[in-house]
Write an enzyme that holds these catalytic residues in place. Structure first.
Site, PDB file in Angstrom:
ATOM      1  N   ASP A   1      -6.067  -3.377  -2.464  1.00 34.73           N
ATOM      2  CA  ASP A   1      -4.959  -3.097  -1.548  1.00 34.73           C
ATOM      3  C   ASP A   1      -4.338  -4.375  -0.973  1.00 34.73           C
ATOM      4  OD1 ASP A   1      -3.494  -2.328   0.884  1.00 34.73           O
ATOM      5  OD2 ASP A   1      -4.447  -0.380   0.662  1.00 34.73           O
TER       6      ASP A   1
ATOM      7  N   SER B   1       0.838  -1.194   0.000  1.00 33.11           N
ATOM      8  CA  SER B   1       0.000   0.000   0.000  1.00 33.11           C
ATOM      9  C   SER B   1       0.877   1.251   0.000  1.00 33.11           C
ATOM     10  CB  SER B   1      -0.955  -0.038   1.197  1.00 33.11           C
ATOM     11  OG  SER B   1      -2.001   0.899   1.044  1.00 33.11           O
TER      12      SER B   1
END
Length: 350
Positions: free
Chosen positions: A204, A71
């Site tokens: 993500d 991320s």
């Protein structure tokens, strides 16, 4: 009919990797950076401070053989792989954070909160534009460092790891753009929509590997002929909330265990488990974990003002205490120049 791409796992190589030679007298040093939204200010600021104090401003990437990031940590990892310094990566947050996560107040703040119940909280196009501005058309094949970047594929519900071609078996990702990989690893559910990528739905990487330390350790040991006691890891967090299951939560239902509480518990458990595995496999003295102290009032993933106000100060304070230890373990000499493995006939990658 909607195109359904094949499972990435369908082509997984069944045999063990053929380990590449590694100099017997050289350590293998890994930098691992957690996810955490705008709280990526902390690892970027910590590394920038290390560069300033111990490296004369040179990129800390020069001292690591592999960099993993999930991320926001993936953005920093990719920035270092692009050839940027940590200080330049920090500038992304300092200069563009308000654009990526625009603040709201008054009526607009409440309107966004209501909208968030039904739609992603932020405009992904803004983030995409920023990533394209930073990385342009650069692809993983031209990375200056070995990279491991977790994402998650939602169409088939599978973990998805982007890797530079640092082993002959890794061919599938070499032409993926940095900007697209960054967008895929940062598509945090409810904050941003999943990204449609030729039929795959990319989400993500924090869904399953918010702390990517073991992704990097396993990859290093699988791909290179390096004794595990010669592997060193610098693992950087982005801050965790103090967590406990009180009596109310113990006996609570769906309301008490709403999405964020459940996600925070899972991310915390994953991180501590991954660190425990790394300690057990490599020896705790070979793994350095630096993180923001736990708090009852953690910084939200998109709280730009508080992140910029607090986290650089925390980073400087922690460098005061840990900087010389990091210098001794990771900065005594530079890493070898990384060259990607040549293209080989089409095959699967792991």
């Amino acid at each position: 009919m909607t195109y359904m791409p094949p499972r990435r796992s369908d082509g997984t190589i069944q045999h063990a990797r053929k380990k590449l030679a590694w100099p017997k007298d050289r350590l293998f040093r890994i930098l691992s950076i957690d996810g955490g939204g705008i709280r990526g200010v902390f690892p970027a600021a910590y590394l920038a401070e290390i560069e300033k104090r111990f490296l004369g401003g040179a990129s800390i990437a020069n001292n690591f053989d592999m960099i993993a990031g999930t991320s926001t940590g993936g953005i920093i990892a990719l920035a270092l792989g692009r050839g940027m310094t940590a200080s330049q990566a920090l500038d992304i947050y300092l200069e563009r954070g308000d654009r990526i996560f625009p603040p709201r107040s008054g009526v607009s703040k409440w309107a966004r909160a209501v909208r968030w119940v039904f739609k992603p909280k932020h405009d992904q196009n803004v983030l995409k534009d920023e990533l394209l501005r930073i990385f342009g058309d650069m692809v993983l094949d031209s990375s200056a460092k070995r990279l491991v970047i977790p994402s998650f594929e939602g169409r088939h519900g599978e973990p998805f790891l982007y890797k530079t071609p640092h082993h002959p078996d890794y061919q599938k990702d070499r032409h993926k753009k940095f900007a697209h990989v960054a967008l895929h690893t940062t598509a945090a559910p409810s904050y941003y929509p999943g990204v449609d990528d030729d039929g795959y739905i990319m989400i993500d990487g924090g869904i399953w590997a918010n702390n990517p330390v073991m992704n990097a350790v396993v990859d290093a040991l699988a791909c290179f002929d390096v004794p595990r006691e010669n592997v060193r890891v610098l693992s950087l967090g982005t801050g965790e909330a103090t967590f406990t299951v009180d009596e109310k939560a113990r006996s609570g239902g769906a309301m008490e265990w709403a999405f964020m509480r459940s996600f925070n518990a899972a991310a915390r458990a994953q991180s501590k488990n991954a660190l425990g595995q790394a300690y057990l496999l490599l020896g705790k003295n070979n793994v350095v974990r630096i993180d923001v102290p736990e708090s009852d009032k953690p910084i939200a993933l998109d709280d730009v003002a508080r992140s910029l106000r607090e986290l650089p100060l925390v980073a400087r304070s922690l460098v005061e205490g840990s900087g010389h230890h990091v210098q001794n373990l990771f900065l005594e000499d530079g890493a070898d120049v990384f060259e990607t493995c040549p293209v080989v006939p089409a095959q699967a990658s792991g």
